[in-house]
Design a protein around this motif. Structure first.
Motif, PDB file in Angstrom:
ATOM      1  N   GLN A 245       1.223  -1.200   0.113  1.00  0.00           N
ATOM      2  CA  GLN A 245       0.252  -0.089   0.328  1.00  0.00           C
ATOM      3  C   GLN A 245       0.693   0.373  -0.429  1.00  0.00           C
ATOM      4  OE1 GLN A 245      -2.541  -0.819   3.668  1.00  0.00           O
ATOM      5  NE2 GLN A 245      -3.623  -1.038   1.861  1.00  0.00           N
ATOM      6  N   THR A 246       1.868   1.164   0.885  1.00  0.00           N
ATOM      7  CA  THR A 246       2.688   2.241   0.769  1.00  0.00           C
ATOM      8  C   THR A 246       4.058   2.646  -0.145  1.00  0.00           C
ATOM      9  OG1 THR A 246       3.165   1.848   3.065  1.00  0.00           O
ATOM     10  CG2 THR A 246       5.000   3.461   1.711  1.00  0.00           C
ATOM     11  N   ALA A 247       3.859   2.042  -1.017  1.00  0.00           N
ATOM     12  CA  ALA A 247       4.582   2.106  -2.223  1.00  0.00           C
ATOM     13  C   ALA A 247       4.466   2.258  -3.057  1.00  0.00           C
ATOM     14  CB  ALA A 247       5.352   0.747  -2.383  1.00  0.00           C
ATOM     15  N   TYR A 248       3.053   1.402  -3.445  1.00  0.00           N
ATOM     16  CA  TYR A 248       2.404   2.645  -4.144  1.00  0.00           C
ATOM     17  C   TYR A 248       1.379   2.983  -4.596  1.00  0.00           C
ATOM     18  CZ  TYR A 248       2.695  -2.541  -7.357  1.00  0.00           C
ATOM     19  OH  TYR A 248       3.225  -2.978  -7.811  1.00  0.00           O
ATOM     20  N   THR A 249       0.910   3.338  -2.844  1.00  0.00           N
ATOM     21  CA  THR A 249       0.737   5.620  -2.979  1.00  0.00           C
ATOM     22  C   THR A 249       1.803   6.262  -3.048  1.00  0.00           C
ATOM     23  OG1 THR A 249      -1.338   4.599  -0.633  1.00  0.00           O
ATOM     24  CG2 THR A 249      -0.436   6.071  -0.859  1.00  0.00           C
ATOM     25  N   ASP A 250       2.807   5.722  -2.912  1.00  0.00           N
ATOM     26  CA  ASP A 250       4.459   7.156  -2.681  1.00  0.00           C
ATOM     27  C   ASP A 250       3.777   6.900  -4.692  1.00  0.00           C
ATOM     28  OD1 ASP A 250       6.390   8.241  -2.484  1.00  0.00           O
ATOM     29  OD2 ASP A 250       7.023   6.838  -3.879  1.00  0.00           O
ATOM     30  N   LYS A 251       3.902   5.727  -5.361  1.00  0.00           N
ATOM     31  CA  LYS A 251       3.990   6.483  -6.719  1.00  0.00           C
ATOM     32  C   LYS A 251       2.664   6.437  -7.363  1.00  0.00           C
ATOM     33  CE  LYS A 251       7.082   1.309  -7.430  1.00  0.00           C
ATOM     34  NZ  LYS A 251       6.682   0.478  -7.858  1.00  0.00           N
ATOM     35  N   ILE A 252       1.628   6.100  -7.402  1.00  0.00           N
ATOM     36  CA  ILE A 252       0.501   6.803  -7.818  1.00  0.00           C
ATOM     37  C   ILE A 252       0.540   8.500  -7.714  1.00  0.00           C
ATOM     38  CG2 ILE A 252      -2.137   6.764  -7.122  1.00  0.00           C
ATOM     39  CD1 ILE A 252      -2.239   3.980  -6.919  1.00  0.00           C
ATOM     40  N   SER A 253       0.716   8.353  -5.985  1.00  0.00           N
ATOM     41  CA  SER A 253       0.801  10.156  -6.138  1.00  0.00           C
ATOM     42  C   SER A 253       1.931  10.989  -6.270  1.00  0.00           C
ATOM     43  CB  SER A 253       1.017  10.484  -4.240  1.00  0.00           C
ATOM     44  OG  SER A 253      -0.037   9.887  -3.023  1.00  0.00           O
ATOM     45  N   LYS A 254       2.956  10.320  -7.114  1.00  0.00           N
ATOM     46  CA  LYS A 254       4.014  11.054  -7.861  1.00  0.00           C
ATOM     47  C   LYS A 254       3.751  11.290  -8.979  1.00  0.00           C
ATOM     48  CE  LYS A 254       8.508  10.459  -9.272  1.00  0.00           C
ATOM     49  NZ  LYS A 254       8.475  10.969 -10.484  1.00  0.00           N
TER      50      LYS A 254
END
Length: 449
Positions: A245-254
């Motif tokens: 969740q953290t990794a993909y949230t970071d990618k999606i946020s970017k």
């Protein structure tokens, strides 16, 4: 004579001997003179009872009835320099005809290809907008792919968590089974030791049971380790879910940040395109303003800014024009004392300057060379000259105004009021009273209702 001397001349000098005295001092002349005096008195008495129209006199000038038909000046909305005249004073021009051509004097408009280059800038910015739109679409697709991948990864991690939970349950059952086996092994060992002490079992049987007991204890410990490992796998699976969740949230946020940046660039480019289009339109309209055109058909009166190469500011008067078609009207000015006596629709007699007229203000029907007018507007605020402005139009029931008169020529006006006897008007004039204050019949009837 002054009668200074005591000598009476008429007693000493006899004038009857002169021929002139005989002709003048004849008795029949006294009879004619008395008749003349009596006739004049009777005529004057009769005249006192003749009707007299009260009036208010005023001065004014000829103008046009509508504001758009009055003389006007033509201004330029932009500063410039006169390059060429196409007309001269006294010429007739139609609406839209070119009067003069001006050139630019501001350095930011000197470029002859300013409009063309502004159009190129608009096209470049429009392509930039298209590029930003493509980038936004690509980032949206990327965000969608990341969201899908995140869902799959989360599902995979949840499956692992579920497997770890099931394995914990299995290992827990195995641990319970190992604990049960340990209890059985302990009972069997204790029973074998007891039987061996009684001589019913051999030492070998005791050793076998001890070995089996130790194996059972080892299996219990091993099963406890497996259970702890399974529980650790649950923790690892939970941590993996959080990590996904953290990794993909970071990618999606970017990706969303990049998309918002692209949208900001797109909106900024669109704003610049709109601004450039506004400038482009302004430049095109400014180019059209280089040709000063006639706003309506009329005659060129005076070139206020003359010559070639003369510069002027925006709003400066360049040339005066008089419309060729206009409805004649007269503006008259009356004193505040007489303003309440003037109403719309009332008749007015007008005497134009330079037009022969014999005026009897109290007898309008006996006046010659005056023209009829009708009050169409009464100003409600005083003019700078301390009087009120009244606008008069032609009386359709009277003789038409002469065509030779021009706008601006002077006019004397006589507003006709009530009909009164001449003796009353003389008495009013001697006492300095104003004309009778009255309201028109229509207004009086309306007030009565």
């Amino acid at each position: 004579m002054l009668n200074i001397s005591n000598n009476v001349l008429n007693e000493k000098v006899d004038l009857s001997g002169y021929k002139s005295t005989q002709r003048v001092f004849h008795k029949r002349h006294y009879k004619y003179f008395n008749r003349f005096l009596i006739g004049s008195a009777l005529f004057g008495f009769i005249v006192l009872f003749l009707p007299w129209t009260q009036n208010v006199r005023g001065k004014g000038s000829l103008t046009s009835l509508k504001p758009d038909q009055r003389p006007q000046t033509i201004q330029s909305p932009i500063p410039g320099r006169i390059e060429k005249w196409y007309v001269q004073e006294g010429d007739f021009v139609n609406k839209g005809d070119t009067i003069l051509f001006i050139s630019e004097i501001k350095n930011e408009y000197f470029d002859p290809k300013l409009v063309e280059r502004t159009g190129d800038q608009i096209k470049a910015k429009e392509r930039s907008v298209v590029s930003y739109e493509g980038k936004v679409k690509a980032l949206n697709n990327q965000i969608g792919a990341l969201a899908t991948e995140r869902g799959l990864k989360l599902q995979q991690a949840k499956n692992k968590l579920l497997q770890a939970k099931l394995k914990v349950q299995s290992d827990s059952i195995d641990l319970m089974a190992a604990a049960t086996n340990l209890e059985i092994s302990e009972r069997q060992y204790d029973r074998t030791v007891l039987l061996q002490e009684e001589g019913l079992k051999a030492v070998t049987d005791v050793e076998e049971k001890r070995l089996k007991l130790q194996e059972t204890q080892a299996k219990l410990i091993s099963q406890q380790n497996k259970l702890l490992a399974s529980r650790n796998e649950i923790l690892n699976a939970s941590v993996a879910i959080s990590s996904v969740q953290t990794a993909y949230t970071d990618k999606i946020s970017k990706a969303q940040s990049d998309m918002y940046s692209a949208q900001s660039g797109q909106y900024d480019s669109q704003a610049q395109v709109t601004k450039l289009e506004n400038q482009f339109t302004n430049y095109e309209m400014r180019n059209d303003m280089y040709y000063i055109k006639a706003p309506q058909s009329g005659y060129i009166n005076k070139a206020i800014q003359a010559g070639i190469g003369e510069t002027f500011k925006e709003g400066d008067k360049l040339v005066g024009i008089m419309p060729s078609v206009y409805d004649k009207a007269v503006e008259m000015f009356v004193a505040p004392l007489d303003l309440p006596l003037i109403h719309k629709g009332e008749k007015v007699r007008i005497e134009f300057d330079g037009w022969p007229a014999i005026v009897f203000s109290g007898w309008p029907n006996a006046s010659y060379g005056t023209y009829g007018g009708v009050v169409v507007a009464v100003e409600t605020f005083i003019s700078p000259n301390g009087k009120y402005r009244i606008l008069l139009a032609q009386d359709s029931e009277d003789q038409a105004w002469p065509n030779e008169i021009r706008v601006g020529s002077g006019a004397n006006t006589i507003a006709l009021l009530e009909d009164v006897p001449i003796w009353y008007e003389l008495w009013r004039q001697l006492n300095g009273f104003p004309p009778n204050y009255y309201q028109p019949n229509a207004t009086a009837t309306k007030d009565k209702k």
